[in-house]
Design a protein around this motif. Structure first.
Motif, PDB file in Angstrom:
ATOM      1  N   CYS A   1       3.298  -5.638   6.693  1.00 16.76           N
ATOM      2  CA  CYS A   1       3.241  -5.229   8.104  1.00 16.76           C
ATOM      3  C   CYS A   1       2.613  -6.320   8.964  1.00 16.76           C
ATOM      4  CB  CYS A   1       2.455  -3.926   8.239  1.00 16.76           C
ATOM      5  SG  CYS A   1       0.825  -3.968   7.454  1.00 16.76           S
ATOM      6  N   CYS A  40      -0.328  -4.948   0.725  1.00 20.66           N
ATOM      7  CA  CYS A  40       0.617  -6.063   0.534  1.00 20.66           C
ATOM      8  C   CYS A  40       0.703  -6.986   1.741  1.00 20.66           C
ATOM      9  CB  CYS A  40       2.005  -5.529   0.203  1.00 20.66           C
ATOM     10  SG  CYS A  40       2.863  -4.783   1.629  1.00 20.66           S
ATOM     11  N   CYS A  73       7.237  -1.919   6.041  1.00 18.36           N
ATOM     12  CA  CYS A  73       6.351  -1.313   5.034  1.00 18.36           C
ATOM     13  C   CYS A  73       7.161  -0.708   3.877  1.00 18.36           C
ATOM     14  CB  CYS A  73       5.485  -0.228   5.687  1.00 18.36           C
ATOM     15  SG  CYS A  73       4.419   0.603   4.494  1.00 18.36           S
TER      16      CYS A  73
HETATM   17  S1  SF4 Z   1       0.747  -0.564   5.534  1.00 15.49           S
HETATM   18 FE1  SF4 Z   1       2.568  -0.913   4.235  1.00 15.49          FE
HETATM   19  S2  SF4 Z   1       3.212  -3.032   4.687  1.00 15.49           S
HETATM   20 FE2  SF4 Z   1       1.101  -2.806   5.470  1.00 15.49          FE
HETATM   21  S3  SF4 Z   1      -0.201  -3.527   3.778  1.00 15.49           S
HETATM   22 FE3  SF4 Z   1      -0.010  -1.303   3.544  1.00 15.49          FE
HETATM   23  S4  SF4 Z   1       1.730  -1.021   2.133  1.00 15.49           S
HETATM   24 FE4  SF4 Z   1       1.855  -3.153   2.888  1.00 15.49          FE
END
Ligand code: SF4
Ligand code: SF4
Length: 245
Positions: free
Chosen positions: A19, A16, A160
């Protein structure tokens, strides 16, 4: 020596990029000019303004099927950081260890020449250090030592939504990582933790490291450098099988 560590469980990462965005926001790093390179990875690479990057790759899974692999890349905060050994030879205090967390921090007050920077980047086995040519400064993840010092979580961990990013006291984080590996291995027989004894950012991978990205795995204690990794494919320097832990 215990202090802090991250546990990054890639089996829970959905790509997603929360972070990545939170890192930019907290550190007030500007947006980066980007381009389409045939992947959802955006921007294409780490830079002086992008310290956390979710890498996307497609590779063959265990059954020969094509799979997505997400890798939230960042500095591993090595226990014995090769970048610091190289930096100390060039500019005293350019690379420092935070007393509270043992985060490895590039000192923004110290300027570095491009030639010295090249040597420092080349020694990092994970290809993390980046350079701001205008300011003559090195840049990378700081472990949000400023937040952690005030009792907060690093911005990426706080953001996250899936539990992929975890942070805490090193002993507890190592236990968490080992417990999760036991569970994940029941489904993914190739799963491993990437050298948990050598780094403060412990990745759990469900598949071979080379499926995620070229610099996913290395052991800084074995003297592997970026230069070597570029010359030889990951597979030949890390050894195969359950070879990472
Ligand atoms: S570590 Fe967590 S916030 Fe980062 S891309 Fe993966 S799911 Fe999304
Ligand atoms: S990952 Fe690279 S930049 Fe980060 S501490 Fe280790 S050697 Fe230094």
């Amino acid at each position: 020596m215990a202090r802090k560590s991250f546990f990054i469980d890639t089996t829970r990462c959905t790509g997603c990029r929360g972070c990545q965005t939170a890192c930019k926001q907290w550190n007030q790093n500007p947006g980066t000019k980007t381009r389409q390179e045939g992947t959802y990875q955006n921007p294409p690479d780490l830079s002086a303004a992008t310290w956390k990057l979710v890498r996307f790759s497609e590779a063959k899974g265990p059954g020969g099927e094509t799979r997505w692999y997400f890798f939230p890349d960042q500095c591993r905060h090595c226990l014995y950081p090769p970048c610091k050994i190289a930096a100390d030879r060039k500019e005293k205090e350019a690379d420092i260890l935070d007393a509270k967390t043992r985060a490895v921090i590039f000192n923004p007050a110290i300027k570095i020449t491009p030639e010295h920077f090249k040597e420092i980047r080349d020694i990092c086995p994970f290809d993390i250090p980046r350079y701001d040519e205008k300011l003559g400064r090195m840049a990378k993840c700081t472990m949000c030592f400023d937040r952690v010092g005030e009792g907060m979580l690093p911005a990426c961990v706080k953001t996250c939504p899936t539990g992929a990013m975890n942070f805490g006291d090193r002993d507890a984080i190592r236990k968490m990582a080992e417990k999760r590996l036991d569970r994940v291995r029941k489904i993914h027989r190739r799963a491993s933790l990437v050298k948990p004894g050598a780094v403060r950012v412990i990745f759990l991978l469900a598949d071979y490291p080379e499926n995620y990205q070229q610099f996913a795995a290395a052991d800084p204690a074995e003297g592997i450098t970026r230069r070597m990794a570029l010359k030889h494919p990951l597979q030949s320097i890390s050894g195969l099988g359950d070879r990472i832990g």
